[in-house]
Design an enzyme around this catalytic site. Sequence first.
Site, PDB file in Angstrom:
ATOM      1  NE  ARG A  67      -5.998  -2.232   9.891  1.00  0.00           N
ATOM      2  CZ  ARG A  67      -6.155  -2.439   8.585  1.00  0.00           C
ATOM      3  NH1 ARG A  67      -7.096  -3.242   8.158  1.00  0.00           N
ATOM      4  NH2 ARG A  67      -5.372  -1.855   7.710  1.00  0.00           N
ATOM      5  CD  GLU A 104       1.551   1.173  -7.343  1.00  0.00           C
ATOM      6  OE1 GLU A 104       2.369   0.674  -8.117  1.00  0.00           O
ATOM      7  OE2 GLU A 104       1.248   0.663  -6.245  1.00  0.00           O
TER       8      GLU A 104
END
Length: 182
Positions: A67, A104
Amino acid sequence: MKILDQKGKEFLLNSIRCINDFPKPGIVFRDITTLLNNKEAFNFLIDHLAARYEDANIDYIAGIESRGFIFGAALAARLRLPFVPIRKPKKLPFITLSQKYSLEYGVDEVQIHIDAFGEKAGARVLLMDDLIATGGTAKASVELINQTNATCVEACFLIDLVDLKGSEKLKSLTKIYSVLEV
């Protein structure tokens, strides 16, 4: 450099659809496709960014996949500047530089062509993306730009998810501008 007023921020924020529990429960997804589908909102955003950066002495605009390509390329075209894509691994056909970053549950990577900023040492680069969350991709992208002997003079985001503190990771590396903070 110009900062958007509250009325402008509300206009843009109202043009972005929020989807609860996507992609998983507890997440509010900021869907920018509604802003892109709204010619007034999209052009208002690009006009604002063009006004902010027209006198900033920028040589290139780099956008983070995917994006960041939309906003970065639109702004680059408006300012008549070259656009440089920062991509996921194995998407660029020429020799690349890479920067890994932690997720993560693992590691990811961004890449840029080794000659992305041409022959100009010290090229001034604006980094663009739609959103900053935890900041890992943006930080790696700034570090990647700096590996090329260019300088990331500012990282610009449409949305900063401030509770995730991603901008904090960038403050020691470059200036940050977020159009909207949510």
